[in-house]
Design an enzyme around this catalytic site. Structure first.
Site, PDB file in Angstrom:
ATOM      1  N   ASP A 182     -53.648 122.523  74.455  1.00  9.71           N
ATOM      2  CA  ASP A 182     -53.253 122.460  73.049  1.00  9.71           C
ATOM      3  C   ASP A 182     -53.432 123.840  72.428  1.00  9.71           C
ATOM      4  O   ASP A 182     -54.527 124.417  72.502  1.00  9.71           O
ATOM      5  CB  ASP A 182     -54.102 121.429  72.301  1.00  9.71           C
ATOM      6  N   ASN A 190     -47.100 127.962  61.928  1.00  6.28           N
ATOM      7  CA  ASN A 190     -45.921 127.481  61.203  1.00  6.28           C
ATOM      8  C   ASN A 190     -46.041 127.736  59.707  1.00  6.28           C
ATOM      9  O   ASN A 190     -45.072 128.143  59.050  1.00  6.28           O
ATOM     10  CB  ASN A 190     -45.724 125.982  61.462  1.00  6.28           C
ATOM     11  N   HIS A 195     -41.255 128.052  61.000  1.00  4.01           N
ATOM     12  CA  HIS A 195     -41.005 127.253  62.210  1.00  4.01           C
ATOM     13  C   HIS A 195     -40.193 128.004  63.260  1.00  4.01           C
ATOM     14  O   HIS A 195     -40.279 127.684  64.447  1.00  4.01           O
ATOM     15  CB  HIS A 195     -40.285 125.957  61.826  1.00  4.01           C
ATOM     16  N   ASP A 199     -41.462 127.894  66.902  1.00  7.36           N
ATOM     17  CA  ASP A 199     -40.633 127.421  68.020  1.00  7.36           C
ATOM     18  C   ASP A 199     -40.565 128.465  69.132  1.00  7.36           C
ATOM     19  O   ASP A 199     -40.626 128.136  70.325  1.00  7.36           O
ATOM     20  CB  ASP A 199     -39.224 127.095  67.536  1.00  7.36           C
ATOM     21  N   GLU A 225     -47.576 120.914  69.810  1.00  9.11           N
ATOM     22  CA  GLU A 225     -48.030 122.148  70.463  1.00  9.11           C
ATOM     23  C   GLU A 225     -48.837 121.850  71.723  1.00  9.11           C
ATOM     24  O   GLU A 225     -49.555 122.706  72.224  1.00  9.11           O
ATOM     25  CB  GLU A 225     -48.870 122.981  69.490  1.00  9.11           C
TER      26      GLU A 225
END
Length: 308
Positions: A182, A190, A195, A199, A225
């Site tokens: 994680d 973000n 974003h 991404d 994530e």
């Protein structure tokens, strides 16, 4: 409102029904190779099974040493090979309506005659439509198991892989381990950078994960994530070493945000499949180990051996 004309009801015609029954019987019992091949190919959408059927029927008409088929489906190479090769070969691009559905190569010791090449082309002409359908089905199936952002398999694919790994571990007594990773403080990425940057970071992370593991290992996007890595024939201590290698590799990632370089760390949880353990329990232990890593300051690896 669109007017839909009614369909005039007609009485059934016994002669045509009898002809239909006869045609169906002929279709199922005829022994000619073209009808038999198309009938067999129509029974499955598995490309591998179709190619095995094609190889069997081809070899009855034109004996060959080996048949090789290769096609790029989605982001994966599909390869089928059977038999032993030879110096003489013939190669065909299987094309329908301007679209290529793979390349097929036949090899053997003797040169192929013109009559044999004609026979091969006739059989391939009968097989191309079913092969096209099987390729499209494989592409759809692959897309349903692939994360669209990172290109790695998704959670549905992970669920299938864990079930199979649990069965293999039980059957052969070989260890299978699972790592959950994680990205730490990803929400702030973000929130701060948007974003698009988030991404891109996920895409780069997926690439780095695949570089950090063996070809026999599999990387999955578990959600958000979070990523999962399935390690066959790997015990808990070896899996922990892999997780540490992954953690160090993720720490080297640098993403240019325009203002400064973005760095990221990851927390890892490790669990090895236990005898007669369900997929849900195995996954829950890996998730619990990940939670331990998160609660102990992040950017570390924790191993969860068993459920008390």
């Amino acid at each position: 409102m669109k007017h839909i004309p009614s369909i005039q009801e007609r009485t059934s015609q016994p002669q045509k029904l009898a002809a239909l029954r006869q045609a169906h019987q002929d279709w199922n019992t005829t022994s000619d190779v073209l009808t038999r091949l198309t009938r067999r190919l129509a029974t499955t959408l598995s490309l591998e099974q179709q190619l095995a059927m094609l190889a069997e029927e081809l070899n009855e008409i034109v004996p060959f040493g080996t048949m090789n088929y290769r096609h790029r489906i989605g982001n994966q190479d599909f390869v089928y090979a059977t038999g032993m090769g030879g110096p003489h070969r013939c190669e065909y691009r299987l094309t329908l309506e301007g679209v290529c559905y793979g390349t097929l190569v036949l090899q053997r010791r003797q040169r192929f005659t013109e009559q044999e090449l004609e026979g091969i082309e006739i059989l391939l002409g009968a097989a191309i439509c079913p092969i096209r359908n099987a390729c499209k089905y494989a592409a759809i199936e692959q897309a349903s198991l692939t994360d669209s952002l990172t290109g790695v398999p998704n959670k549905r694919a992970l669920d299938d892989a864990l079930r199979q790994a649990g069965q293999l571990s039980e059957r052969h007594g070989q260890p299978y381990s699972l790592i959950l990773c994680d990205l730490d403080h990803f929400k702030s990425v973000n929130d701060t950078h948007g974003h698009v940057v988030g991404d891109h970071l996920l895409q780069v992370t997926a690439i780095e994960l695949e570089r950090s593991v063996r070809t026999s290992d599999s990387v999955y996007r578990f959600g958000g994530e979070e990523f999962a890595i399935l390690l066959p024939h790997t015990d808990d201590l070896a899996a922990r070493e892999v997780a540490e290698r992954i953690r160090e590799a993720i720490a080297t990632i640098r993403v240019d945000t325009g203002e400064k370089e973005l760095q990221v760390t990851t927390s890892c949880g490790v669990a090895t499949c236990l005898p007669r353990e369900s997929t849900q329990a195995w996954l829950a232990r890996a998730d619990a180990a990940l939670y331990q890593a998160k609660s102990h300051g992040r950017n570390c690896t924790r191993l969860f051996a068993s459920i008390s």
